[in-house]
Design an enzyme around this catalytic site. Structure first.
Site, PDB file in Angstrom:
ATOM      1  N   ASP A  60     -30.679  -6.435   6.756  1.00 14.18           N
ATOM      2  CA  ASP A  60     -29.940  -6.473   8.025  1.00 14.18           C
ATOM      3  C   ASP A  60     -30.363  -5.424   9.041  1.00 14.18           C
ATOM      4  OD1 ASP A  60     -28.306  -8.433   7.028  1.00 14.18           O
ATOM      5  OD2 ASP A  60     -26.608  -7.122   6.646  1.00 14.18           O
ATOM      6  N   GLU A 105     -30.249 -10.085   1.279  1.00 15.11           N
ATOM      7  CA  GLU A 105     -30.182  -9.966   2.736  1.00 15.11           C
ATOM      8  C   GLU A 105     -30.744  -8.619   3.170  1.00 15.11           C
ATOM      9  OE1 GLU A 105     -26.666 -11.686   4.510  1.00 15.11           O
ATOM     10  OE2 GLU A 105     -26.449  -9.938   5.831  1.00 15.11           O
ATOM     11  N   GLU A 155     -28.239  -4.734  12.544  1.00 15.58           N
ATOM     12  CA  GLU A 155     -27.130  -5.109  13.417  1.00 15.58           C
ATOM     13  C   GLU A 155     -27.024  -4.063  14.522  1.00 15.58           C
ATOM     14  OE1 GLU A 155     -23.924  -7.686  10.936  1.00 15.58           O
ATOM     15  OE2 GLU A 155     -23.830  -5.519  10.632  1.00 15.58           O
TER      16      GLU A 155
END
Length: 291
Positions: free
Chosen positions: A104, A102, A106
């Site tokens: 990311d 993953e 955010e």
């Protein structure tokens, strides 16, 4: 409530002219599918605008129809305005399974007037704990800005409006796992995490401000599409320069400036989390920053 939704859509339709992108971009209906939200995610404006809503009942989200194994992914986002405390707008690449990879972005909401926080992380084989956080040097709620992920066999680079803010190099040579074998879809969602998102959970979501809204446009993927165990990058002619791209000196200087001025958390300096010593890549990261 209905009148507020209508106002939001009216504003969205009046957004200025879109940036020029390649022909495969800016068609959300073609490139994405809405995965959850019970009608709170909507594709608008001739498939050129996607809007996510969050209220007390539910958030919403979408994912790409294609899986990618390496790529340069760009998306323009306009984040939740006003008092967005407790909300998280997630924008990330992720594979499947218990040992997933993953990458990311955010975006952690704030009280009105406080800076937004960008939270970044990299997972490989199901293990993350590689967080770096930054404050943005502009208000990301008044206009669209471009957030990009460059992912190739050499490194992962996070960009904001073309400026690199973080690099995660392939350091398998010293035993650091790197995401390079699992295809990933692009996902995005708007959801509530007021137990941790704003000031460690001290500031809760003010639901009187709902619905909270995040907007997306100008998706662009220069990427290797993965299908039935085969990559679309099967010959040199199908590979872009991004597949072997490395940061030049000017980019490294921009990265250093951003990390010196806007980084607010770096796992490689958190002695409380790693009392027995930092992860292997941290010594290499610290060395790069000092240069």
């Amino acid at each position: 409530m209905a009148s507020r939704y209508c106002l939001v859509f009216s504003i969205a339709f009046l957004i200025g002219s879109l940036m020029a992108v390649i022909s495969s971009a800016s068609n959300f209906n073609q490139d994405f599918e809405i995965t959850w939200g019970d009608g709170r995610a909507k594709i608008l404006n001739n498939n050129e605008l996607l809007v996510l809503f969050l209220d007390r009942i539910s958030g919403s989200g979408f994912q790409s129809k294609y899986e990618y194994l390496f790529g340069k992914i760009d998306m323009q986002l306009k984040l939740v305005p006003g008092n967005s405390a407790g909300t998280v707008t997630a924008y990330y690449l992720s594979s499947k399974g218990s040992a997933w990879d993953e990458i990311d972005f955010e975006f952690l909401g704030n009280l009105s007037g406080d800076p937004y926080t960008i939270h970044t992380n990299v997972y490989s084989q199901g293990k993350g704990d590689r967080e770096q956080q930054f404050h943005l040097w502009f208000d990301p709620t008044t206009d669209f800005h471009t957030y990009s992920i460059l992912w190739n066999p050499r490194s992962i680079v996070f960009y904001v409006d073309g400026t690199p803010i973080r690099e995660f190099k392939n350091l398998e040579s010293i035993g650091v796992p790197f995401p390079k074998d699992q295809p990933m879809r692009l996902h995005s969602s708007l959801w509530s995490a007021d137990d941790w998102a704003t000031r460690g959970g001290l500031v809760k979501t003010d639901w009187t401000k709902a619905p909270f809204i995040a907007s997306y446009r100008n998706f662009n993927a220069n990427a290797c599409i993965w299908s039935s165990g085969t990559s679309s990058c099967t010959s040199p002619s199908t590979k872009g320069e991004w597949l072997s791209q490395e940061m030049d000196l000017a980019s490294k200087q921009k990265l250093k400036m951003v990390q010196e001025k806007f980084m607010i958390y770096n796992y490689c300096t958190d002695t409380k989390r790693f009392p027995q010593g930092f992860p292997k890549e941290c010594s290499r990261v610290s060395e790069e920053i000092r240069k």
